[in-house]
Each structure stands twice: as structure tokens, then as C-alpha cells.
Motif scaffolding. Structure first.
Motif, PDB file in Angstrom:
ATOM      1  N   ALA A  96      22.771  24.592-109.652  1.00 12.49           N
ATOM      2  CA  ALA A  96      23.314  24.282-108.322  1.00 12.49           C
ATOM      3  C   ALA A  96      24.807  23.997-108.367  1.00 12.49           C
ATOM      4  N   GLN A  97      25.256  23.292-109.403  1.00  9.98           N
ATOM      5  CA  GLN A  97      26.667  22.947-109.537  1.00  9.98           C
ATOM      6  C   GLN A  97      27.217  23.647-110.775  1.00  9.98           C
ATOM      7  N   TYR A  98      28.011  24.651-110.539  1.00  6.75           N
ATOM      8  CA  TYR A  98      28.388  25.562-111.617  1.00  6.75           C
ATOM      9  C   TYR A  98      29.776  26.141-111.389  1.00  6.75           C
ATOM     10  N   ALA A  99      30.525  26.271-112.472  1.00  9.50           N
ATOM     11  CA  ALA A  99      31.818  26.952-112.419  1.00  9.50           C
ATOM     12  C   ALA A  99      32.009  27.718-113.714  1.00  9.50           C
ATOM     13  N   GLY A 110      28.740  27.581-107.301  1.00  7.34           N
ATOM     14  CA  GLY A 110      29.097  28.989-107.347  1.00  7.34           C
ATOM     15  C   GLY A 110      30.567  29.265-107.519  1.00  7.34           C
ATOM     16  N   ARG A 111      31.344  28.265-107.923  1.00  2.00           N
ATOM     17  CA  ARG A 111      32.789  28.456-107.994  1.00  2.00           C
ATOM     18  C   ARG A 111      33.164  29.271-109.218  1.00  2.00           C
ATOM     19  N   VAL A 112      34.075  30.207-109.039  1.00  2.00           N
ATOM     20  CA  VAL A 112      34.625  30.977-110.138  1.00  2.00           C
ATOM     21  C   VAL A 112      36.120  30.721-110.164  1.00  2.00           C
ATOM     22  N   VAL A 113      36.608  30.271-111.313  1.00  2.00           N
ATOM     23  CA  VAL A 113      38.018  29.936-111.396  1.00  2.00           C
ATOM     24  C   VAL A 113      38.712  30.807-112.419  1.00  2.00           C
ATOM     25  N   SER A 114      39.997  31.000-112.233  1.00  2.00           N
ATOM     26  CA  SER A 114      40.804  31.742-113.196  1.00  2.00           C
ATOM     27  C   SER A 114      41.659  30.753-113.954  1.00  2.00           C
ATOM     28  N   LEU A 165      21.118  28.284-118.253  1.00  2.00           N
ATOM     29  CA  LEU A 165      21.983  27.688-117.237  1.00  2.00           C
ATOM     30  C   LEU A 165      21.248  27.154-116.021  1.00  2.00           C
ATOM     31  N   ALA A 166      20.396  27.972-115.437  1.00  2.00           N
ATOM     32  CA  ALA A 166      19.777  27.614-114.154  1.00  2.00           C
ATOM     33  C   ALA A 166      18.912  26.364-114.244  1.00  2.00           C
ATOM     34  N   GLN A 167      18.492  25.990-115.456  1.00  2.00           N
ATOM     35  CA  GLN A 167      17.597  24.843-115.621  1.00  2.00           C
ATOM     36  C   GLN A 167      18.346  23.532-115.871  1.00  2.00           C
ATOM     37  N   ILE A 168      19.676  23.599-115.964  1.00  2.00           N
ATOM     38  CA  ILE A 168      20.461  22.398-116.261  1.00  2.00           C
ATOM     39  C   ILE A 168      20.694  21.599-114.981  1.00  2.00           C
ATOM     40  N   GLN A 169      20.361  20.328-115.021  1.00  2.00           N
ATOM     41  CA  GLN A 169      20.434  19.486-113.823  1.00  2.00           C
ATOM     42  C   GLN A 169      21.706  18.640-113.792  1.00  2.00           C
ATOM     43  N   ARG A 170      22.818  19.211-114.190  1.00  2.00           N
ATOM     44  CA  ARG A 170      24.111  18.554-114.131  1.00  2.00           C
ATOM     45  C   ARG A 170      25.170  19.613-113.828  1.00  2.00           C
ATOM     46  N   PRO A 171      26.339  19.213-113.329  1.00  2.00           N
ATOM     47  CA  PRO A 171      27.424  20.178-113.142  1.00  2.00           C
ATOM     48  C   PRO A 171      27.823  20.811-114.475  1.00  2.00           C
TER      49      PRO A 171
END
Length: 304
Positions: free
Chosen positions: A272-275, A3-7, A240-246
């Protein structure tokens, strides 16, 4: 990272690096489904395939020698990351350069994701224990589609996925965009294509239509339906939600081609692992210093 959001950087200058040993660049070729495929490996100075490699996939109708792919290979090598930039065949054996609109379109997404898989297999067989996937525009969405289709069978060597300005698809917007770009009636074309496929004539061409980046070309009915399918295959946020990698999604802040990406990402289910990060001011092609910011984002994600 969940759930990370970066600038990301809004504007940066070029940093000139002078390595002790130059990066090594070599053309590579493989044959898949009877067609020769072209690519280019750039090994970072002092690195080999066993240190890992990032597979780069271009956007619609483009190729591995286009400006953004060349820039990324050079910039990633400066950041000690080796890369493999590939050209999708789009049904044309040994394809080089931008797809010629004179040629009829008979390719499809399934063919594309099979070729991405073939390049991943090539990298793994040549010693890469760590593989990243970085796609731009439609190529980014096709990488996402590849990862989703692979599911549990996605090679364990694939560790990270970077989607740079991935394409989106909304049926209603597609009709209005098609009318604006090609002065044509997409709904009528799709209806004609559906009737042809139903009559077992999906391989027959619909002549003289706007398609992808071609203002006027011929495209098989099945191809038209595939690239305008509203089942998510052409829409990165839906995958996106179906991808099993960061996954890292990089938004071009000044994008005038994929204009709804930020809004769509805000409401889309996430893996699960997303930015996600935005490069303020960047155009769709990440020209100039924006390609440096994209390479920095990819390198930081790779190192995590």
C-alpha cells in the motif's frame, strides 16, 4: 506515498559536514540461538537511541564492516540518523569479515530472519521507538522476507524499510547464471539435494560446488535448496506486496549483478505504501558518490 515513483540523483559530489560534536561509534554484541552476533552502533551527533535508529543488513556472505555499510553509517550520521550495522552469523559464532569459502555452509534464510528479528528486539529494548530497516542486495531481500514472515507481529517500532539493489530470483535464469558463473549444472545439483532431503539427509554436505559467492565450497543439501527455492523467499519483487510497512526500493541504474530488478518491479504487485527510485549510473555496491545518493534517498524516506 502510495504508488510513488521518484527519480533520484544521477551523479552528485561529496558535501563535507563538520559537526559540532562527533558521532559516537560503539561495537555491540548479543547472543542468539547460542551464537554470538556482532554489530556496531553509530549514534549521530546529539542523538540517542530514543531518537530512532536504522538497522543495516549486508549482502551475501559479507559483514557489517564492509565498505558500503561503513559508508552508510557515516553518511547517515551526517544526516542526523543513527544506525546499527550488523553481521549475520551464517551459522558461525562471533563471525567477523567475509564468510570463508573453506567453511561448509549450513545456514538458511530462517536463521537469517531470526537474527534480524533479534537485532530489532535489541534496538527496541535499548530505547529505540522508531526503527528503520535498510538492507543491501541479498540482505535487502532477507529484510523483506523478515517483514513478510513477521506479518502482524512485526514490531510497531519498525516504521520504514529501505531495499537497496535487492536480489531477485528466477528459476530459469538461475540455471543459466549458474552455468556461466560456475560451469556447473544447477538442475542436477538441486535434484541431488532434493533426494538427500527426502532421505532425511538434509544436513549432509554436497562437496565442491559453486554456492553464493564461493566458486568451490561444500554446502548442506537443505541449505542449497533453501537458497535456490523458487517460492519467493529469495526474490524481493515477489515479497513486496505482503510487507505491512512503507517500503522504498532503490535501484542501482548501472547494476551488473541484479540486472532485472527494474523490469521485475514494473510488473510486481506493490504494498500500500511504496516508492521506487533509480540512482542513474550506480553500480551494485553504490561506490563513490552513489553511496551519498543512497544515503540521501534513505534519509528523505526516513523523514517522511
Amino acid at each position: 506515498m502510495a504508488g510513488r515513483v521518484v527519480s533520484l540523483i544521477s551523479a552528485i559530489g561529496f558535501l563535507v559536514l563538520i559537526p559540532l560534536h562527533q558521532a559516537q561509534t560503539e561495537p555491540v554484541r548479543l547472543v542468539h540461538d547460542g551464537r554470538g552476533l556482532n554489530g556496531e552502533v553509530k549514534l549521530a551527533a546529539g542523538k540517542s537511541m530514543t531518537d530512532g535508529i536504522m538497522v543495516l543488513v549486508h549482502g551475501a556472505m559479507a559483514h557489517h564492516r564492509m565498505a558500503i555499510m561503513q559508508a552508510l553509517q557515516t553518511l547517515l550520521a551526517e544526516r542526523s540518523i543513527s544506525s546499527l550495522a550488523v553481521t549475520l552469523s551464517l551459522g558461525v559464532a562471533n563471525r567477523k569479515g567475509t564468510y570463508d569459502c573453506i567453511k561448509p555452509h549450513r545456514h538458511n534464510n530462517a536463521q537469517v530472519i531470526a537474527e534480524i528479528g533479534a537485532w530489532v528486539d535489541w534496538a527496541a529494548k535499548n530505547g529505540a521507538a522508531k526503527i528503520g530497516l535498510l538492507g543491501h542486495s541479498r540482505g535487502a531481500t532477507q529484510i523483506a522476507h523478515y517483514a513478510v514472515q513477521a506479518g502482524d507481529s512485526l514490531p510497531s517500532a519498525v516504521k520504514k524499510i529501505v531495499l537497496a539493489a535487492p536480489s531477485t530470483f528466477d528459476p530459469a535464469s538461475a540455471i543459466s547464471d549458474y552455468r556461466r558463473r560456475f560451469d556447473g549444472d544447477l538442475a542436477a545439483i538441486l535434484k541431488r539435494a532434493e533426494a538427500m532431503v527426502a532421505a532425511d539427509r538434509g544436513g549432509d554436505l554436497i562437496p565442491g560446488i559453486g554456492f553464493l559467492n564461493c566458486k568451490r565450497t561444500d554446502a548442506a543439501a537443505a541449505t542449497v535448496l533453501d537458497y535456490y527455492a523458487a517460492d519467493g523467499r529469495n526474490d524481493a519483487p515477489s515479497l513486496l506486496a505482503q510487507i505491512q510497512r512503507p517500503v522504498l526500493v532503490v535501484v542501482a541504474g548501472g547494476d551488473r549483478i541484479v540486472t532485472d530488478l527494474s523490469a521485475r518491479l514494473a510488473s510486481a504487485p506493490k504494498p500500500a505504501q511504496y516508492a521506487v527510485g533509480t540512482i542513474d549510473g550506480a553500480d551494485h555496491m553504490f561506490n563513490g558518490s552513489y553511496s551519498v545518493a543512497l544515503a540521501d534517498a534513505a534519509a528523505s524516506f526516513w523523514a517522511e
